[in-house]
Design an enzyme around this catalytic site. Structure first.
Site, mmCIF file in Angstrom:
data_model
loop_
_atom_site.group_PDB
_atom_site.id
_atom_site.type_symbol
_atom_site.label_atom_id
_atom_site.label_comp_id
_atom_site.label_asym_id
_atom_site.label_seq_id
_atom_site.Cartn_x
_atom_site.Cartn_y
_atom_site.Cartn_z
ATOM 1 N N ASN A 132 -27.128 -3.147 32.783
ATOM 2 C CA ASN A 132 -26.357 -4.233 33.420
ATOM 3 C C ASN A 132 -26.985 -4.617 34.759
ATOM 4 O O ASN A 132 -27.038 -5.797 35.111
ATOM 5 C CB ASN A 132 -24.898 -3.821 33.598
ATOM 6 C CG ASN A 132 -24.097 -4.050 32.327
ATOM 7 O OD1 ASN A 132 -23.829 -5.180 31.952
ATOM 8 N ND2 ASN A 132 -23.754 -2.957 31.655
ATOM 9 N N ASN A 146 -16.418 -4.486 38.750
ATOM 10 C CA ASN A 146 -16.824 -3.440 37.810
ATOM 11 C C ASN A 146 -16.915 -4.048 36.415
ATOM 12 O O ASN A 146 -16.221 -5.021 36.105
ATOM 13 C CB ASN A 146 -15.793 -2.313 37.801
ATOM 14 C CG ASN A 146 -16.172 -1.186 36.856
ATOM 15 O OD1 ASN A 146 -17.330 -0.756 36.815
ATOM 16 N ND2 ASN A 146 -15.225 -0.698 36.070
ATOM 17 N N HIS A 203 -16.522 -3.020 32.338
ATOM 18 C CA HIS A 203 -15.972 -1.977 31.475
ATOM 19 C C HIS A 203 -16.187 -2.386 30.017
ATOM 20 O O HIS A 203 -15.910 -3.536 29.651
ATOM 21 C CB HIS A 203 -14.477 -1.796 31.753
ATOM 22 C CG HIS A 203 -13.877 -0.701 30.935
ATOM 23 N ND1 HIS A 203 -14.153 0.623 31.168
ATOM 24 C CD2 HIS A 203 -13.047 -0.734 29.868
ATOM 25 C CE1 HIS A 203 -13.508 1.362 30.293
ATOM 26 N NE2 HIS A 203 -12.833 0.568 29.482
ATOM 27 N N SER A 216 -15.156 -6.345 29.695
ATOM 28 C CA SER A 216 -14.417 -7.011 30.768
ATOM 29 C C SER A 216 -15.118 -6.794 32.103
ATOM 30 O O SER A 216 -15.625 -5.702 32.362
ATOM 31 C CB SER A 216 -13.008 -6.416 30.909
ATOM 32 O OG SER A 216 -12.324 -6.368 29.677
ATOM 33 N N ASP A 261 -10.319 1.367 36.106
ATOM 34 C CA ASP A 261 -10.436 0.343 35.058
ATOM 35 C C ASP A 261 -9.228 -0.597 35.035
ATOM 36 O O ASP A 261 -8.765 -1.023 33.964
ATOM 37 C CB ASP A 261 -10.638 0.998 33.685
ATOM 38 C CG ASP A 261 -11.948 1.772 33.613
ATOM 39 O OD1 ASP A 261 -12.890 1.414 34.353
ATOM 40 O OD2 ASP A 261 -12.035 2.743 32.848
HETATM 41 C C1 GRF Z 1 -21.879 -0.017 30.368
HETATM 42 O O1 GRF Z 1 -21.408 0.032 29.055
HETATM 43 C C2 GRF Z 1 -20.791 -0.396 31.320
HETATM 44 O O2 GRF Z 1 -19.857 -1.276 30.774
HETATM 45 C C3 GRF Z 1 -20.141 0.922 31.615
HETATM 46 O O3 GRF Z 1 -21.190 1.841 31.669
HETATM 47 C C4 GRF Z 1 -22.276 1.367 30.882
HETATM 48 C C5 GRF Z 1 -23.464 1.309 31.786
HETATM 49 O O4 GRF Z 1 -24.634 0.951 31.099
HETATM 50 N N1 GRF Z 1 -19.354 0.858 32.816
HETATM 51 P P1 GRF Z 1 -25.914 0.471 31.907
HETATM 52 O O5 GRF Z 1 -26.255 1.598 32.864
HETATM 53 O O6 GRF Z 1 -25.553 -0.791 32.619
HETATM 54 O O7 GRF Z 1 -26.965 0.281 30.876
#
Ligand code: GRF
Length: 219
Positions: free
Chosen positions: A16, A110, A112, A139, A148
């Site tokens: 992400n 954040n 999730h 989300s 969350d």
């Molecule tokens: C993602 O699925 C995010 O939604 C959750 O943790 C995971 C992190 O993955 N909070 P990355 O490190 O962004 O690949």
């Protein structure tokens, strides 16, 4: 308008984070990623950030033992040093106390991997499959002290397939995570998100397309 200065907090692989960095390369994007910070020195995302030319910082929570607030004070001062406007948690695996959350109220996001308020916490894909939901998703929300929770800025829905495994479902959810996080950050950075009665109202949101119905049967 000056671009908002953004810090991304990670604990792991940082996909992400990479999506946010890629989006912010667009000169028209309203935010710039100026720092990636991690509580884990070996987070794979740190290397990716460095490769992208983004400064990194490590604030190792184990140095502070059980004193969560001391850890947060150290993190907060790193954010202050970099004159951060907005914080994006992206796979940041620390529960935050009201001490830090209150300082970043309305400025900390954040992501999730579930359609909140369903499936808060860990192992969301396993739990979605066990519950038999037909629609799962992701989300982005503002961070509040409760885990969350907090006003939802953007969500994406993913149909669940009969032959899904947690891994297959996770992959499709992750793909939409990478779309909605840059979208949500841009909306917040542009000032297009306002809170009305605890709900996010989004300026410029278009009328929605038809409902997503699962299963879709073609006979
Ligand atoms: C993602 O699925 C995010 O939604 C959750 O943790 C995971 C992190 O993955 N909070 P990355 O490190 O962004 O690949």
């Amino acid at each position: 308008m000056a671009k908002k200065r953004v810090a991304i907090l990670i604990s792991g692989r940082g996909s992400n984070m990479a999506a946010l960095i890629a989006a912010a390369k667009d000169p028209a994007y309203p935010a710039e990623i100026v720092l990636v910070a991690s509580n884990q020195a070996d987070a794979a995302g740190l290397e990716r950030a460095t490769a992208a030319g983004i400064p990194t910082a490590i604030v190792d929570h184990t140095r502070f033992g059980k004193d969560r607030e001391a850890f947060e004070r150290a993190l907060h001062s790193v954010l202050d040093e970099h004159r951060i406007d907005l914080v994006c948690l992206a796979g940041f695996m620390r529960l935050l106390t009201p001490w830090l959350v209150s300082r970043w109220q309305g400025r900390m996001l954040n992501i999730h991997p579930a359609l909140l308020p369903a499936f808060k916490g860990l192992d969301t894909h396993e739990r979605a499959l066990a519950a038999g939901v037909k629609i799962h998703g992701a989300s982005v929300h503002f961070v509040v002290p409760e885990m969350d929770s907090g006003p939802i800025i953007a969500q994406a829905a993913v149909p669940v397939q009969d032959d899904d495994t947690p891994e297959k479902l996770a992959e499709r959810v992750l793909a939409v995570e990478h779309r909605i996080y840059p979208l949500a950050l841009a909306l917040v950075a542009r000032g297009d998100v306002s809170l009305v009665d605890g709900r996010c109202r989004i300026a410029g949101a278009q009328p929605m397309p038809a409902a997503l119905v699962v299963p879709e049967i073609k006979r």
